[in-house]
Design a protein around this motif. Structure first.
Motif, short mmCIF file in Angstrom:
data_model
loop_
_atom_site.label_atom_id
_atom_site.label_comp_id
_atom_site.label_asym_id
_atom_site.label_seq_id
_atom_site.Cartn_x
_atom_site.Cartn_y
_atom_site.Cartn_z
N ILE A 21 0.84 -1.19 0.00
CA ILE A 21 0.00 0.00 0.00
C ILE A 21 0.88 1.25 0.00
CG2 ILE A 21 -1.66 1.33 1.34
CD1 ILE A 21 -2.91 -1.30 2.21
N ILE A 22 0.54 2.19 -0.86
CA ILE A 22 1.23 3.47 -0.97
C ILE A 22 0.54 4.46 -0.02
CG2 ILE A 22 1.93 5.31 -2.55
CD1 ILE A 22 3.03 2.47 -3.27
N PRO A 23 1.28 5.11 0.87
CA PRO A 23 0.65 6.05 1.80
C PRO A 23 0.04 7.26 1.08
CG PRO A 23 2.90 5.54 2.49
CD PRO A 23 2.71 4.98 1.12
N VAL A 24 -1.23 7.55 1.39
CA VAL A 24 -1.93 8.69 0.82
C VAL A 24 -2.73 9.41 1.90
CG1 VAL A 24 -2.15 7.63 -1.47
CG2 VAL A 24 -4.00 7.38 0.18
N THR A 25 -3.11 10.62 1.60
CA THR A 25 -4.05 11.38 2.41
C THR A 25 -5.25 11.65 1.53
OG1 THR A 25 -2.27 12.44 3.65
CG2 THR A 25 -4.40 13.54 3.67
N THR A 26 -6.46 11.46 2.07
CA THR A 26 -7.67 11.72 1.29
C THR A 26 -8.51 12.78 1.99
OG1 THR A 26 -8.90 9.96 2.38
CG2 THR A 26 -7.78 9.39 0.34
N MET A 27 -9.25 13.51 1.19
CA MET A 27 -10.19 14.50 1.73
C MET A 27 -11.27 14.76 0.69
SD MET A 27 -7.71 17.86 1.36
CE MET A 27 -8.59 18.79 2.52
N GLY A 32 -18.19 18.66 -1.64
CA GLY A 32 -18.55 17.40 -1.02
C GLY A 32 -18.91 16.29 -1.98
N LYS A 33 -18.71 16.51 -3.29
CA LYS A 33 -19.07 15.49 -4.27
C LYS A 33 -17.85 14.87 -4.94
CE LYS A 33 -23.67 17.16 -5.31
NZ LYS A 33 -24.62 17.50 -6.36
N GLY A 34 -16.69 15.10 -4.39
CA GLY A 34 -15.47 14.55 -4.95
C GLY A 34 -14.52 14.14 -3.83
N LEU A 35 -13.64 13.22 -4.13
CA LEU A 35 -12.65 12.75 -3.19
C LEU A 35 -11.27 13.02 -3.77
CD1 LEU A 35 -12.61 11.22 -0.48
CD2 LEU A 35 -12.47 9.11 -1.77
N MET A 36 -10.46 13.77 -3.04
CA MET A 36 -9.11 14.10 -3.49
C MET A 36 -8.11 13.20 -2.79
SD MET A 36 -9.18 18.25 -3.72
CE MET A 36 -9.74 18.51 -2.06
N VAL A 37 -7.09 12.80 -3.53
CA VAL A 37 -6.05 11.92 -3.00
C VAL A 37 -4.71 12.60 -3.20
CG1 VAL A 37 -4.96 9.66 -3.19
CG2 VAL A 37 -7.41 9.90 -3.59
#
Length: 72
Positions: A21-27, A32-37
């Protein structure tokens, strides 16, 4: 996404060809209709798999998906 998603219940896992697994941060994005990585480190050349899941804020409906990409 077409509906607002719950940032606490939605997420992404990025894996290298070796399965690590590659470390990521998500938000969630502002509307509120999209997920950023955001990657915590640059990716090395190779094949990667992204497994994602999103849970709708209003009714708890879960959607999942997978896609692959290659870094040259």
């Amino acid at each position: 996404f077409s509906e607002e998603i719950s940032g606490k219940l939605s997420g992404v896992a990025v894996k290298g060809a070796d399965g690590k697994i590659i470390p990521v941060t998500t938000m969630t994005e502002k509307a509120g209709k999209g997920l950023m990585v955001m990657l915590k480190t640059p990716l090395k050349p190779g094949a990667y798999t992204v497994n994602w899941h999103a849970v709708a804020s209003d009714d708890g409906h879960k959607t999942t998906g997978t896609y692959r990409f290659t870094v040259n």
